[in-house]
Enzyme design. Sequence first.
Site, PDB file in Angstrom:
ATOM      1  N   GLY A 485      10.994  86.710 -30.255  1.00 14.08           N
ATOM      2  CA  GLY A 485      10.604  86.591 -28.845  1.00 14.08           C
ATOM      3  C   GLY A 485      10.788  87.886 -28.093  1.00 14.08           C
ATOM      4  O   GLY A 485       9.819  88.477 -27.628  1.00 14.08           O
ATOM      5  N   ASP A 486      12.016  88.426 -28.047  1.00 15.60           N
ATOM      6  CA  ASP A 486      12.222  89.694 -27.357  1.00 15.60           C
ATOM      7  C   ASP A 486      12.843  90.707 -28.291  1.00 15.60           C
ATOM      8  O   ASP A 486      13.543  91.601 -27.882  1.00 15.60           O
ATOM      9  CB  ASP A 486      13.081  89.465 -26.104  1.00 15.60           C
ATOM     10  N   GLU A 487      12.622  90.537 -29.577  1.00 19.36           N
ATOM     11  CA  GLU A 487      13.210  91.451 -30.573  1.00 19.36           C
ATOM     12  C   GLU A 487      12.114  92.325 -31.195  1.00 19.36           C
ATOM     13  O   GLU A 487      11.058  91.838 -31.566  1.00 19.36           O
ATOM     14  CB  GLU A 487      13.866  90.655 -31.709  1.00 19.36           C
TER      15      GLU A 487
END
Lengths: 569, 349
Positions: A485-487
């Site tokens: 997701g936000d990696e």
Amino acid sequence: MKVGIAVKLGLLLALVGVLAAGVTGFYAYNSSRALLVDSAKNELLTSTHVLARRITLVREELSRNLQTLTRHPAALAALQAANPDQEDQLATLFRLRMESDPGYFQIRLIAAGNGGMERVRVDRDGKELIRVTGDELQEKGHYSYVFDTLRLAAGQTYLSRIVINRERGSHSALGQPAVQLAMPVVDPQRGPLGVVVINVDLNGLFALLAADLPQEYQLFFANQEGDFLIHPDRSRTFGFDRGRRVLIQDEFPDTRDLVEGRSQQVMTDTGIASDSSAPLVAAFIAQQASVASNEKGFILGLAQPRAAVIKQADALGTVILQIVLGICLVCILLAALVARAVTRPINLMSAAVEGFADDDSAKDLPVRRRDEIGALARSFSRLRTQITQQVAELRQSRVELEHLAQHDTLTGLPNRALFGDRMEIALASARRDDARLALLFIDLDRFKPINDTLGHAAGDLILKEISDRIRAHIRESDTAARIGGDEFVVLLRNVSHPDDALSVANKIRDAAALPFIFDGQPPITLSVSIGIALYPDNGIDMLSLAKHADTAMYSEKARNRMFATPEQD
Amino acid sequence: MSRLRHHLQLLCLLLSMALPVAASAGDALRVLTWPGYADADVVKVFEQRTGSRVEVTLIDSDEALWQRISSRDAADFDVFAVNTAELQRYIESGLVVPIDSAAIPNRALQLPQFSDPDAVPGIMRDGKLFAVPYTYAEMGLIYDRKQISEAPDSITALWDPRYQGKVLVYNGGSHNFSLASQALGHPTPFQLREEDWPAAVDKLIALRRNVLSFYTQPDESAELFVSRGAALLFANYGSQQLKLLQVAGADVGYVIPREGALAWLDCWAVTRGVKNKTLAEAWINYLLEQGPGEVLTARHGLATTTSQPSHQEGSGRLVWLEPVENTERRIRLWERIVSGDRASRVLAP
């Protein structure tokens, strides 16, 4: 040239051409032969008629000569009373006549009385003319040329049978084929007193008549019964004189009609006598004796060796053969050309089909032709265009699908799978080159609250912006990917020093820290945590490197440290 | 095409080379004979029966016969017909060979006067048979009953000026002298003495002046007789000519003159040049059969040796022909006579 349609078609066409030319030539030759034989027959028939006419003319001339001699006053005077002067005068007349007619053996004035005593007689003896006189004169009353002629009226001609002359003392005429023509010498008061007889050399006469006939013509002459009187083979003439008759109807069976009076002329080309070596083309005509005669008539014929007739056909045959051979050659040539013309477009199409995708071979398609091959080429061309287009579309879809499978749809960065591939390749390369690489794990701090408060759309925008910023700070050979997701992860290849990796990390961190501005919103500020793992310093495979980088990132998140501690385990 | 013709000729040549095998079985029998003795149908039967080929050559005078046989030592013929008088010079010249009587079984069919060799003078010599009698005829006189009301009883009728230009006589050298001799009243017509010649020649010249013509063939004589209105015919061929004239519709009689009619008996003889003697003898034997005999009598009016003759007009005796004192001289003189020479030239050497 392979045994394809071209060869078969060419052979077939050539065969048909050669056959047609050959058959035409053969029939032309055959019919020309038949025509030649027919024309030879007609020619022979015409010549025979001409010859017969000449014989008649000669006979008429003989009759005129006889008339002149019988009406001469000296003839009558010599018969009325012994008169040496008149006899001398007559002998001179006879001599003159014989000098101008080498075909006359004898001319005689014979008295009706005294047993048919010869009164004036001139004989031919070789080249000389002899006046026979005195004791040498003979009595001829018992010969039919005397007793039959005496029955005729003045001016009528008697024609004897044609036989071998057996009269002793007749000089050149002795033993020769001869014919006597005679005419009575008539005293107006006392009736016939004697006859004038001309003894004609048959062979000499015919030699003269036939002198201007073509060399190869053979002359036949027979009496009404068919006994040969003149034949190219002398031994076949006057057979009856030797006791064995040689008949024309035996040698030329077709002439039986003439002998038996059923027809006036026959033409034959099958008259092959058993003892004749060469077949003949021949024409025969029957001729009636037009004067008082013991001969009922004659058969006259001319023949020509069949070989001589056919020889002309052979010359024609050579020409025909040359023409036929010429036509055959042309046929073969044409057949080759036609075969090529038909098969060339087919070969072109075949090449076009073989190199389906190849534009060059497609250029040669004979699409401009207006025939069936042109239509086929055009259909094929259309089909080819359609297929090429569809294949291009398919290829495009596949590329897109492949891209979709390997990239993150939101940011356009490679996804985890593609990144894994690149990582493996980079590791292998670094291992071989003994180089260093770095793996950076990047995680957005406190992203979830933003996502919750500003909505997913804003979150997505932020993720896209972050991706762009990361991409902007790495080399083209490096790879950035979104793995969650936000990696994010970044692979830096060929890192010569650990500080270089750190430098890139710092630049990314700084870039991420810049505020995000949305329309009508206060700027948002974010921070990122970055964990770095170095190959080979922090691990030699992807798993250990990933673990290390992950650990380092979380450590930094927690302890605000940038570098992970070296692995303890 | 000329090549094709060449091949065909070659083929024909090969075929013709194969043929002589078949032909050799039937080597030609060369027959020299008189008209009427070997008609085509008679010959054909013999050819079919023996598988041979027969070549018939016809002669019409004793002189021609002698010429043909003697000229090449009898090599040209196998078998020939000759009268008993003429036969003697052939035997003397060795031109004929003896016949094996056993090879001619049909002799048993002949009348005794012909089958008994002793009854026929001249066919035996030194106990060997040289000829087989075949047919005979007396040379009588044929006369036209319309022109001659009473049958002439003498040979001198031929010289009768009433018939001048209406007489037909055979053109034969030997026996025209015999005829003249008979007319002159000589006892031996076949043996002229030296002093007889001028008279005989004169007699024949007189005959020449009295005749219409001289004939050689039977057909020719009949044709001349009818078409030229002849009255008297010396019938050298005897009843054969009578038959011909009757067939032609002439009203003729046949008479044997009181001086006696010269008569000939023709026999078959085999030449020394014979190629196949068995075949020649088979030919002679065949001709004595009934078939050929009937052809001889019915068609040609000739007598056969196997049946009794039909009776003919006239009652004179027959004078069988005998060899003459000098055939060559008779012929030489006759040729001069018939050519029209006068006595002085005829008798010239």
